[in-house]
Write a protein that holds these residues in place. Structure first.
Motif, PDB file in Angstrom:
ATOM      1  N   GLU A 288       1.793   3.172  -2.394  1.00 28.99           N
ATOM      2  CA  GLU A 288       1.213   4.140  -3.327  1.00 28.99           C
ATOM      3  C   GLU A 288      -0.071   4.745  -2.755  1.00 28.99           C
ATOM      4  OE1 GLU A 288       0.107   4.585  -8.062  1.00 28.99           O
ATOM      5  OE2 GLU A 288       0.729   2.641  -7.302  1.00 28.99           O
ATOM      6  N   LEU A 289      -0.849   3.948  -2.042  1.00 25.93           N
ATOM      7  CA  LEU A 289      -2.073   4.449  -1.410  1.00 25.93           C
ATOM      8  C   LEU A 289      -1.756   5.442  -0.290  1.00 25.93           C
ATOM      9  CD1 LEU A 289      -4.097   1.115  -1.263  1.00 25.93           C
ATOM     10  CD2 LEU A 289      -4.351   2.991  -2.913  1.00 25.93           C
ATOM     11  N   ILE A 290      -0.649   5.211   0.408  1.00 28.82           N
ATOM     12  CA  ILE A 290      -0.212   6.152   1.437  1.00 28.82           C
ATOM     13  C   ILE A 290       0.105   7.504   0.792  1.00 28.82           C
ATOM     14  CG2 ILE A 290       1.682   6.687   3.051  1.00 28.82           C
ATOM     15  CD1 ILE A 290       1.676   3.636   3.723  1.00 28.82           C
ATOM     16  N   CYS A 291       0.813   7.484  -0.325  1.00 31.41           N
ATOM     17  CA  CYS A 291       1.115   8.733  -1.048  1.00 31.41           C
ATOM     18  C   CYS A 291      -0.170   9.426  -1.496  1.00 31.41           C
ATOM     19  CB  CYS A 291       2.016   8.452  -2.250  1.00 31.41           C
ATOM     20  SG  CYS A 291       3.709   8.035  -1.817  1.00 31.41           S
ATOM     21  N   GLN A 292      -1.148   8.665  -1.941  1.00 35.85           N
ATOM     22  CA  GLN A 292      -2.430   9.242  -2.366  1.00 35.85           C
ATOM     23  C   GLN A 292      -3.152   9.896  -1.193  1.00 35.85           C
ATOM     24  OE1 GLN A 292      -4.557   6.047  -4.309  1.00 35.85           O
ATOM     25  NE2 GLN A 292      -3.238   6.108  -6.113  1.00 35.85           N
ATOM     26  N   LYS A 293      -3.143   9.239  -0.031  1.00 34.54           N
ATOM     27  CA  LYS A 293      -3.771   9.811   1.173  1.00 34.54           C
ATOM     28  C   LYS A 293      -3.112  11.143   1.532  1.00 34.54           C
ATOM     29  CE  LYS A 293      -6.825   7.041   3.219  1.00 34.54           C
ATOM     30  NZ  LYS A 293      -8.207   7.429   3.361  1.00 34.54           N
TER      31      LYS A 293
ATOM     32  N   VAL B 244      -2.718   2.226   5.796  1.00 33.36           N
ATOM     33  CA  VAL B 244      -3.070   3.350   4.923  1.00 33.36           C
ATOM     34  C   VAL B 244      -4.023   4.292   5.648  1.00 33.36           C
ATOM     35  CG1 VAL B 244      -4.205   3.994   2.759  1.00 33.36           C
ATOM     36  CG2 VAL B 244      -2.660   2.026   2.816  1.00 33.36           C
ATOM     37  N   ASP B 245      -5.038   3.722   6.313  1.00 24.25           N
ATOM     38  CA  ASP B 245      -6.049   4.550   6.976  1.00 24.25           C
ATOM     39  C   ASP B 245      -5.519   5.308   8.187  1.00 24.25           C
ATOM     40  OD1 ASP B 245      -7.933   3.805   5.097  1.00 24.25           O
ATOM     41  OD2 ASP B 245      -8.640   2.097   6.278  1.00 24.25           O
TER      42      ASP B 245
ATOM     43  N   GLY C 120       0.745  -1.249   0.000  1.00 23.03           N
ATOM     44  CA  GLY C 120       0.000   0.000   0.000  1.00 23.03           C
ATOM     45  C   GLY C 120       0.772   1.294   0.000  1.00 23.03           C
TER      46      GLY C 120
ATOM     47  N   THR D 103      -2.466   6.698   8.302  1.00 20.68           N
ATOM     48  CA  THR D 103      -1.419   7.624   7.854  1.00 20.68           C
ATOM     49  C   THR D 103      -1.705   9.054   8.295  1.00 20.68           C
ATOM     50  OG1 THR D 103      -0.953   6.250   5.925  1.00 20.68           O
ATOM     51  CG2 THR D 103      -0.207   8.527   5.823  1.00 20.68           C
TER      52      THR D 103
ATOM     53  N   GLU E   4      -4.199  13.757  -0.959  1.00 18.87           N
ATOM     54  CA  GLU E   4      -5.588  14.183  -0.735  1.00 18.87           C
ATOM     55  C   GLU E   4      -5.686  15.177   0.416  1.00 18.87           C
ATOM     56  OE1 GLU E   4      -7.807  10.588  -0.048  1.00 18.87           O
ATOM     57  OE2 GLU E   4      -7.425   9.848  -2.095  1.00 18.87           O
TER      58      GLU E   4
END
Length: 173
Positions: free
Chosen positions: A108-113, A160-161, A106, A163, A116
Protein backbone atom coordinates in the motif's frame (compact mmCIF):
# COMPACT_ATOMS: atom_id res chain seq x y z
CA UNK A 1 1.72 11.04 -31.44
CA UNK A 2 2.26 14.70 -30.75
CA UNK A 3 3.88 15.76 -27.49
CA UNK A 4 3.46 19.16 -25.91
CA UNK A 5 4.43 20.72 -22.61
CA UNK A 6 1.76 21.51 -20.06
CA UNK A 7 2.34 23.60 -16.97
CA UNK A 8 1.31 21.94 -13.72
CA UNK A 9 0.01 23.80 -10.65
CA UNK A 10 3.47 23.72 -9.05
CA UNK A 11 5.02 25.48 -12.05
CA UNK A 12 6.76 22.39 -13.42
CA UNK A 13 6.12 21.27 -16.95
CA UNK A 14 5.06 17.80 -17.96
CA UNK A 15 4.74 16.18 -21.36
CA UNK A 16 1.15 15.60 -22.39
CA UNK A 17 0.24 13.40 -25.30
CA UNK A 18 -2.22 14.89 -27.74
CA UNK A 19 -4.72 12.42 -29.15
CA UNK A 20 -4.56 11.49 -32.81
CA UNK A 21 -7.40 10.06 -34.91
CA UNK A 22 -8.00 6.36 -34.40
CA UNK A 23 -6.82 4.09 -37.22
CA UNK A 24 -9.76 1.76 -37.89
CA UNK A 25 -7.87 -0.42 -40.38
CA UNK A 26 -6.66 -2.85 -37.70
CA UNK A 27 -10.22 -3.38 -36.47
CA UNK A 28 -11.50 -3.82 -40.02
CA UNK A 29 -8.84 -6.48 -40.63
CA UNK A 30 -9.90 -8.28 -37.44
CA UNK A 31 -13.56 -8.12 -38.47
CA UNK A 32 -12.69 -9.49 -41.92
CA UNK A 33 -10.53 -12.28 -40.51
CA UNK A 34 -12.73 -13.50 -37.66
CA UNK A 35 -16.20 -14.92 -37.58
CA UNK A 36 -18.09 -12.02 -36.04
CA UNK A 37 -20.88 -13.69 -34.10
CA UNK A 38 -22.13 -13.04 -30.57
CA UNK A 39 -20.75 -16.34 -29.34
CA UNK A 40 -17.22 -15.23 -30.34
CA UNK A 41 -17.43 -11.83 -28.65
CA UNK A 42 -14.69 -12.47 -26.06
CA UNK A 43 -12.04 -13.61 -28.60
CA UNK A 44 -12.95 -10.65 -30.83
CA UNK A 45 -12.56 -8.24 -27.90
CA UNK A 46 -9.21 -9.83 -27.02
CA UNK A 47 -7.95 -9.41 -30.58
CA UNK A 48 -9.07 -5.79 -30.68
CA UNK A 49 -7.32 -5.13 -27.39
CA UNK A 50 -4.15 -6.81 -28.69
CA UNK A 51 -4.21 -4.46 -31.66
CA UNK A 52 -5.03 -1.23 -29.81
CA UNK A 53 -3.96 -2.03 -26.19
CA UNK A 54 -7.54 -1.19 -25.09
CA UNK A 55 -11.10 -1.25 -26.46
CA UNK A 56 -11.82 2.12 -28.14
CA UNK A 57 -15.41 3.41 -28.04
CA UNK A 58 -15.53 3.92 -31.81
CA UNK A 59 -14.69 0.30 -32.45
CA UNK A 60 -17.13 -0.94 -29.81
CA UNK A 61 -19.86 0.99 -31.62
CA UNK A 62 -18.95 -0.67 -34.93
CA UNK A 63 -18.81 -4.08 -33.23
CA UNK A 64 -22.23 -3.43 -31.67
CA UNK A 65 -23.69 -2.72 -35.10
CA UNK A 66 -22.15 -5.88 -36.57
CA UNK A 67 -23.44 -8.05 -33.73
CA UNK A 68 -26.76 -6.20 -33.32
CA UNK A 69 -25.91 -5.58 -29.67
CA UNK A 70 -26.40 -2.42 -27.67
CA UNK A 71 -23.50 -0.53 -26.14
CA UNK A 72 -24.80 -1.55 -22.70
CA UNK A 73 -24.73 -5.24 -23.64
CA UNK A 74 -21.16 -5.05 -24.89
CA UNK A 75 -19.89 -3.02 -21.94
CA UNK A 76 -21.74 -5.31 -19.55
CA UNK A 77 -19.61 -8.17 -20.84
CA UNK A 78 -16.41 -6.09 -20.90
CA UNK A 79 -16.93 -4.99 -17.29
CA UNK A 80 -17.04 -8.63 -16.14
CA UNK A 81 -13.47 -9.32 -17.32
CA UNK A 82 -10.79 -7.26 -15.53
CA UNK A 83 -8.26 -7.95 -18.31
CA UNK A 84 -10.34 -5.96 -20.81
CA UNK A 85 -9.63 -2.21 -20.70
CA UNK A 86 -11.91 0.54 -21.97
CA UNK A 87 -9.43 3.37 -21.47
CA UNK A 88 -6.03 3.67 -23.08
CA UNK A 89 -3.38 2.46 -20.66
CA UNK A 90 0.02 4.01 -20.17
CA UNK A 91 3.05 2.68 -21.99
CA UNK A 92 3.86 0.62 -18.89
CA UNK A 93 1.27 -1.07 -16.71
CA UNK A 94 2.36 -1.10 -13.08
CA UNK A 95 0.97 -4.00 -11.08
CA UNK A 96 1.41 -3.96 -7.33
CA UNK A 97 0.67 -7.22 -5.55
CA UNK A 98 -1.79 -6.72 -2.68
CA UNK A 99 -1.69 -10.29 -1.35
CA UNK A 100 -1.27 -10.66 2.40
CA UNK A 101 2.53 -10.97 2.40
CA UNK A 102 2.97 -8.03 0.02
CA UNK A 103 0.45 -5.90 1.89
CA UNK A 104 2.17 -6.52 5.22
CA UNK A 105 5.54 -5.62 3.67
CA UNK A 106 4.41 -2.28 2.25
CA UNK A 107 2.44 -2.73 -0.98
CA UNK A 108 0.00 0.00 0.00
CA UNK A 109 2.92 2.36 0.71
CA UNK A 110 4.33 1.60 -2.74
CA UNK A 111 0.99 2.65 -4.27
CA UNK A 112 1.08 5.85 -2.19
CA UNK A 113 4.62 6.66 -3.40
CA UNK A 114 3.51 6.17 -7.00
CA UNK A 115 0.48 8.40 -6.42
CA UNK A 116 2.61 11.13 -4.81
CA UNK A 117 5.04 11.21 -7.74
CA UNK A 118 2.80 10.50 -10.73
CA UNK A 119 -0.60 11.60 -9.39
CA UNK A 120 -2.32 8.33 -10.22
CA UNK A 121 -4.46 6.11 -8.06
CA UNK A 122 -5.27 2.49 -8.73
CA UNK A 123 -6.93 2.13 -12.12
CA UNK A 124 -5.62 5.48 -13.37
CA UNK A 125 -3.07 6.56 -15.97
CA UNK A 126 -0.74 9.52 -15.53
CA UNK A 127 -1.24 12.47 -17.86
CA UNK A 128 1.86 11.66 -19.93
CA UNK A 129 0.50 8.14 -20.52
CA UNK A 130 3.69 6.58 -19.21
CA UNK A 131 2.19 4.54 -16.35
CA UNK A 132 -1.14 2.92 -15.50
CA UNK A 133 -1.40 1.70 -11.92
CA UNK A 134 -3.15 -1.58 -11.18
CA UNK A 135 -3.20 -3.99 -8.29
CA UNK A 136 -3.32 -7.77 -8.22
CA UNK A 137 -4.87 -9.91 -5.49
CA UNK A 138 -1.83 -12.19 -5.38
CA UNK A 139 1.03 -12.89 -7.75
CA UNK A 140 1.90 -16.20 -6.16
CA UNK A 141 5.46 -15.39 -5.12
CA UNK A 142 5.07 -14.43 -1.47
CA UNK A 143 8.73 -15.10 -0.71
CA UNK A 144 9.61 -12.07 -2.86
CA UNK A 145 7.11 -9.71 -1.22
CA UNK A 146 6.40 -6.94 -1.93
CA UNK A 147 6.18 -7.32 -5.68
CA UNK A 148 5.98 -4.67 -8.39
CA UNK A 149 5.64 -5.55 -12.07
CA UNK A 150 6.42 -2.84 -14.63
CA UNK A 151 5.26 -3.97 -18.05
CA UNK A 152 7.00 -7.34 -18.37
CA UNK A 153 9.68 -6.59 -15.74
CA UNK A 154 9.33 -8.22 -12.32
CA UNK A 155 10.70 -6.61 -9.14
CA UNK A 156 10.58 -8.63 -5.94
CA UNK A 157 11.54 -7.56 -2.42
CA UNK A 158 11.22 -3.97 -3.60
CA UNK A 159 11.83 -1.33 -0.95
CA UNK A 160 9.20 1.39 -0.66
CA UNK A 161 11.91 4.06 -0.82
CA UNK A 162 13.46 2.60 -4.01
CA UNK A 163 10.16 2.42 -5.91
CA UNK A 164 10.59 5.82 -7.57
CA UNK A 165 14.22 5.07 -8.48
CA UNK A 166 13.04 1.88 -10.19
CA UNK A 167 10.31 3.71 -12.10
CA UNK A 168 12.74 6.47 -13.08
CA UNK A 169 14.40 3.99 -15.44
CA UNK A 170 11.29 3.92 -17.64
CA UNK A 171 10.76 6.64 -20.22
CA UNK A 172 8.06 7.62 -22.69
CA UNK A 173 10.15 7.22 -25.89
Amino acid sequence: MIFMNAEEENGNTAEVIEEKPLDLSKAEAIFDELNIEKRYLIPVLQRIQEAYRFLPDEIMDILGEKLEMTRAQIYGIISFYPGLMITEPGKYILKVCMGTACFVKGAELICQKIDEQYHIGVGETDQTKLFTLQTASCMGNCGAAPILVVGEDFYGNIEVDSTLDTLGNYKND
